[in-house]
Design an enzyme around this catalytic site. Structure first.
Site, PDB file in Angstrom:
ATOM      1  N   HIS A 117      47.604  66.250  74.980  1.00 18.28           N
ATOM      2  CA  HIS A 117      48.621  65.519  74.215  1.00 18.28           C
ATOM      3  C   HIS A 117      50.035  65.907  74.635  1.00 18.28           C
ATOM      4  O   HIS A 117      50.946  65.081  74.584  1.00 18.28           O
ATOM      5  CB  HIS A 117      48.388  65.723  72.716  1.00 18.28           C
ATOM      6  CG  HIS A 117      47.099  65.090  72.240  1.00 18.28           C
ATOM      7  ND1 HIS A 117      46.455  65.437  71.087  1.00 18.28           N
ATOM      8  CD2 HIS A 117      46.341  64.098  72.804  1.00 18.28           C
ATOM      9  CE1 HIS A 117      45.366  64.688  70.943  1.00 18.28           C
ATOM     10  NE2 HIS A 117      45.264  63.879  71.984  1.00 18.28           N
ATOM     11  N   ASP A 129      39.604  59.861  78.722  1.00 19.13           N
ATOM     12  CA  ASP A 129      39.262  61.090  77.979  1.00 19.13           C
ATOM     13  C   ASP A 129      37.831  61.015  77.443  1.00 19.13           C
ATOM     14  O   ASP A 129      37.606  61.000  76.222  1.00 19.13           O
ATOM     15  CB  ASP A 129      40.286  61.226  76.819  1.00 19.13           C
ATOM     16  CG  ASP A 129      40.132  62.505  76.047  1.00 19.13           C
ATOM     17  OD1 ASP A 129      39.558  63.477  76.582  1.00 19.13           O
ATOM     18  OD2 ASP A 129      40.582  62.543  74.886  1.00 19.13           O
ATOM     19  N   ASP A 148      32.716  49.710  76.151  1.00 17.77           N
ATOM     20  CA  ASP A 148      32.661  50.818  77.106  1.00 17.77           C
ATOM     21  C   ASP A 148      34.012  50.965  77.819  1.00 17.77           C
ATOM     22  O   ASP A 148      34.502  50.012  78.435  1.00 17.77           O
ATOM     23  CB  ASP A 148      31.541  50.528  78.115  1.00 17.77           C
ATOM     24  CG  ASP A 148      31.533  51.538  79.231  1.00 17.77           C
ATOM     25  OD1 ASP A 148      31.701  52.744  78.952  1.00 17.77           O
ATOM     26  OD2 ASP A 148      31.376  51.134  80.407  1.00 17.77           O
ATOM     27  N   GLY A 149      34.581  52.143  77.721  1.00 16.55           N
ATOM     28  CA  GLY A 149      35.910  52.386  78.277  1.00 16.55           C
ATOM     29  C   GLY A 149      35.979  52.225  79.791  1.00 16.55           C
ATOM     30  O   GLY A 149      36.997  51.773  80.324  1.00 16.55           O
TER      31      GLY A 149
END
Ligand code: SAM
Length: 281
Positions: A18, A165, A144-145
């Site tokens: 982050h 990620d 699905d990424g």
């Protein structure tokens, strides 16, 4: 799908990820032209550190929980967008909330910028959708990424970032990361890609980084943070590959990586690595 980020939110891995995500967002906001931020494995978006899930592992206490004491000014300067985004989210949603990547991205979006968040887990997707759909600047997709990534780049704005990620529940997912990243960077040569990986078995990371470095036509950075001696059984470190990094990120990493390694180490062991990958390496 067993992985639920609610048990891990705010841990040392989130801190590294982050912090770099908010640096890249701040860099993109330096120019007035709109950008798009795509989060391929988005999670829930908000986590309550006072909730049972976070309490069960208490991982955040050794991550975000260790950042209470300020770092030296030069490091605090780099952390400023991260701390400001967490503070802004807390001011609106509560003092025990820790923002996931979609919430951090939303804080950085200006009029004309877009955030697109992809999540496969049905419950996390529903929670994410409830919080982020219906806002003009953000869109939530269920699916699905990896497939979405290929379909969504290059975006119409032609500038922006992709955060990758995954939960690494499937063996070999780190090699999959390298392969997908090389293909995606070729498809969108000017996009900034930030990809997270766990460090349990250092040999697997070396193999991925070497293969990826040979395949990339764009400059990239490898940023590793170790908070313990490598151990197959538990997460002892993590890293990020940043393709097309902002030009100051390597210098910044030479300040924030040692500071995080010292602050977040378990049992006195902390280490880091900052290395160029790709054609200029
Ligand atoms: N990026 C989030 C953040 O920084 O706040 C954390 C994401 S968490 C490490 C990984 C997420 O990926 C989980 O919420 C999991 O349900 C989701 N996931 C697992 N497989 C997926 C897939 N194939 N496509 C999209 N999301 C997936």
């Amino acid at each position: 799908m067993n992985y639920r980020h609610a048990f891990h939110a705010g841990n040392f891995a989130d801190v590294l990820k982050h912090l770099v995500l908010t640096r890249v967002l701040a860099h993109l906001a330096l120019k007035p032209a709109p950008f798009r931020a795509i989060d391929t494995h988005a999670g829930l978006g908000f986590y309550d550190l006072a909730a049972a899930e976070a309490g069960r592992t208490a991982e955040w206490l050794d991550g975000w929980g260790r950042l209470d004491t300020p770092f030296p000014d030069a490091v605090e300067h780099i952390l400023a967008p991260y701390r400001a985004a967490v503070a802004a989210v807390r001011a609106r949603h509560g003092a025990t909330i820790y923002p996931g990547s979609p919430a951090l991205i939303r804080e950085a979006l200006r009029a004309g910028d877009q955030g697109v968040f992809v999540e496969l887990h049905p419950e996390d997707h529903d929670g994410l959708r409830a919080r982020f759909n219906g806002h003009a600047r953000t869109k939530v997709l269920h699916g699905d990424g990896w497939t979405a990534l290929n379909a969504m780049i290059p975006p119409p704005e032609r500038r922006g970032l992709v955060l990758i990620d995954p939960p690494y529940e499937v063996p070999g997912e780190i090699d999959r990361l390298g392969a997908h990243l090389a293909r995606a960077a070729a498809k969108w040569p000017t996009g900034v890609f930030v990809a997270w990986y766990p460090i349990k078995t250092p040999a697997a990371v070396e193999r991925m980084a070497a293969t990826l470095g040979g395949a990339l036509a764009r400059p990239a950075l490898r940023l590793d943070l170790l908070i313990d001696r490598p151990d197959d059984a538990r997460l002892s470190g993590c890293g990020l590959i940043v393709v097309n990094p902002p030009w100051r990120l390597a210098d910044e990493a030479s300040l924030f990586l040692p500071a995080l390694a010292e602050r977040l180490a378990r049992g006195g062991y902390g280490a880091f690595r900052c290395e160029a990958l790709g054609p200029r390496a």
